[in-house]
Design a protein around this motif. Structure first.
Motif, PDB file in Angstrom:
ATOM      1  N   SER A   1     -12.603   1.346  -4.507  1.00 11.85           N
ATOM      2  CA  SER A   1     -12.301   2.687  -4.029  1.00 11.85           C
ATOM      3  C   SER A   1     -13.453   3.611  -4.387  1.00 11.85           C
ATOM      4  CB  SER A   1     -11.007   3.206  -4.660  1.00 11.85           C
ATOM      5  OG  SER A   1     -10.897   4.606  -4.513  1.00 11.85           O
TER       6      SER A   1
ATOM      7  N   ALA B   1     -13.494   6.771  -3.860  1.00 15.54           N
ATOM      8  CA  ALA B   1     -12.926   7.991  -4.441  1.00 15.54           C
ATOM      9  C   ALA B   1     -12.682   7.823  -5.933  1.00 15.54           C
ATOM     10  CB  ALA B   1     -11.626   8.350  -3.720  1.00 15.54           C
TER      11      ALA B   1
ATOM     12  N   ALA C   1      -6.521  11.107  -6.534  1.00 11.44           N
ATOM     13  CA  ALA C   1      -7.137  10.411  -5.400  1.00 11.44           C
ATOM     14  C   ALA C   1      -6.105  10.080  -4.338  1.00 11.44           C
ATOM     15  CB  ALA C   1      -7.831   9.138  -5.883  1.00 11.44           C
ATOM     16  N   SER C   2      -4.911   9.727  -4.786  1.00  8.32           N
ATOM     17  CA  SER C   2      -3.840   9.414  -3.846  1.00  8.32           C
ATOM     18  C   SER C   2      -3.453  10.630  -3.017  1.00  8.32           C
ATOM     19  CB  SER C   2      -2.625   8.896  -4.623  1.00  8.32           C
ATOM     20  OG  SER C   2      -1.481   8.856  -3.807  1.00  8.32           O
TER      21      SER C   2
ATOM     22  N   GLU D   1      -7.382  12.875  -1.852  1.00 10.18           N
ATOM     23  CA  GLU D   1      -8.324  12.091  -1.044  1.00 10.18           C
ATOM     24  C   GLU D   1      -7.625  11.173  -0.054  1.00 10.18           C
ATOM     25  OE1 GLU D   1     -11.483  12.670  -1.286  1.00 10.18           O
ATOM     26  OE2 GLU D   1     -11.300  14.014  -3.008  1.00 10.18           O
ATOM     27  N   ASP D   2      -6.287  11.111  -0.143  1.00  9.43           N
ATOM     28  CA  ASP D   2      -5.516  10.207   0.718  1.00  9.43           C
ATOM     29  C   ASP D   2      -6.076   8.791   0.630  1.00  9.43           C
ATOM     30  OD1 ASP D   2      -3.444   9.591   2.410  1.00  9.43           O
ATOM     31  OD2 ASP D   2      -4.600   9.961   4.236  1.00  9.43           O
ATOM     32  N   ASP D   3      -6.386   8.371  -0.613  1.00 11.17           N
ATOM     33  CA  ASP D   3      -7.043   7.080  -0.836  1.00 11.17           C
ATOM     34  C   ASP D   3      -6.011   5.954  -0.815  1.00 11.17           C
ATOM     35  OD1 ASP D   3      -9.520   5.597  -1.747  1.00 11.17           O
ATOM     36  OD2 ASP D   3      -8.097   5.051  -3.323  1.00 11.17           O
TER      37      ASP D   3
ATOM     38  N   ALA E   1      -5.622   4.000  -4.244  1.00 11.16           N
ATOM     39  CA  ALA E   1      -4.869   4.755  -5.246  1.00 11.16           C
ATOM     40  C   ALA E   1      -3.385   4.750  -4.917  1.00 11.16           C
ATOM     41  CB  ALA E   1      -5.394   6.182  -5.337  1.00 11.16           C
TER      42      ALA E   1
END
Length: 358
Positions: free
Chosen positions: A202, A204, A243-244, A247-249, A252
């Motif tokens: 990731s 991010a 990040a979740s 960043e919409d990762d 995460a």
């Protein structure tokens, strides 16, 4: 000070230090069957004292002498407050000590505290509890159900008031799955995968890891020598949530979904059998909010469809007071256990029917 009061002392010993609370036994709600979940009756607030110095743990376990060095002056200060200037300091009817590691590292506490507290404070009854048990008593009182306590680590305990059921709480190397250290480590693993160019990385999380800890190549030298590695790993858990959310990762989000599944599995393992049960969540991990709570609600609904998630009525220090007040009032309903909730048989004025083998 009113005459005839039964004073009780609650103690919470953990990685962030020692907390002590003093209250009159009648001012502590025991939250038994029939009480509303999260019952907070309008009762007197306890006197409290805090030490930021954690009790030492060595090769022989939790250092009983170090705990007493801190606890006794704090207790005397609190007793002096309620007695008033020039008045005799009252005796303490009951004490409950909740300590991280009590179950496996508490032999010295079990051996030394009963006599020392009886001699120094006039303690008549004593309970020595694992921190998961005081977390349970703080969250649900003396009602059957299950409690997940999650911060740096993660443990679940449950009871139908017959015996204790425990899941996880085995530390960051052997378990604590879904806890803060577990989430932080998973996030740093994803960061290092991105640094290496491996699958599952990731970008991010790599950026957030370098922002918090410095260059990725230096992470091993910054983390491995630390004696507080679980706390260091857990410090990255909020970054995984960030990040979740921000960043919409997807990596995460997957870590938090996996953490939620582990937490729900632990709750399922300890929930009393039957069609309905209360489950409470307590501890700093859940302050991460919706990034963790949303998938956790979904997992609990799937794994425990008949359970009701209820708010925790109080924290582990409140739970220690609940146990102490129940002892003082001959009303302890939570199951005794030689390791998890130990009631020493040789304390003066022991609970009727309690034996030294408990």
């Amino acid at each position: 000070m009113r005459h005839g009061q039964a004073w009780v002392l609650g103690v919470d010993s953990g990685g962030s230090g020692l907390r002590v609370a003093l209250a009159e036994a009648g001012d502590v709600a025991l939250a038994e069957d029939g009480d509303e979940a999260g019952d907070r009756r309008d009762l007197a607030r306890p006197e409290t004292a805090v030490s930021r110095e954690p009790v030492r743990t060595g090769a022989s376990g939790i250092d009983a002498g170090h705990l007493l060095e801190q606890l006794l002056p704090m207790a005397r200060e609190l007793l002096g407050r309620v007695a008033g200037p020039g008045a005799d300091v009252p005796a303490v009817h009951a004490v409950a000590v909740g300590a991280a590691g009590m179950a496996t590292l508490g032999d010295a506490l079990r051996a030394e505290l009963p006599g020392a507290l009886a001699a120094e404070l006039g303690v008549r009854r004593l309970a020595l509890a694992a921190d998961g048990i005081t977390a349970y008593a703080g969250a649900l009182g003396q009602r059957p159900g299950a409690v997940v306590a999650a911060g740096t680590g993660m443990i679940a305990v449950g009871t139908a008031l017959d015996t204790w059921r425990r899941a996880d709480g085995w530390g960051h190397l052997l378990g604590d799955s879904g806890g803060g250290a577990w989430i932080g480590r998973a996030g740093l693993d994803a960061a290092m995968r991105a640094y290496d160019g491996r699958r599952g990385g990731s970008a991010a999380l790599l950026a957030l890891a370098e922002e918090r800890f410095g260059p990725a190549a230096e992470l091993p030298s910054r983390i491995y020598p630390r004696t507080d590695r679980p706390a260091v790993l857990a410090s990255f858990a909020p970054d995984v949530a960030s990040a979740s959310l921000d960043e919409d990762d997807p990596v995460a989000r997957a870590i938090l979904r996996a953490a939620a599944a582990h937490i729900a599995e632990a709750a399922t393992a300890v929930c009393p059998p039957g069609t309905t049960s209360e489950v409470a969540l307590t501890g700093g991990l859940f302050k991460m909010g919706e990034p963790l709570l949303a998938p956790l609600r979904a997992e609990l609904a799937e794994q425990l469809p008949h359970a009701t998630v209820v708010p925790a009525a109080g924290d582990p220090l409140h739970g220690a007071l609940v146990i102490a007040a129940a002892l003082a009032r001959d009303g302890l309903r939570l199951p005794r256990d030689g390791r998890l909730l130990h009631i020493p048989g040789h304390v003066p004025g022991r609970v009727p029917g309690e034996t030294s083998a408990s």
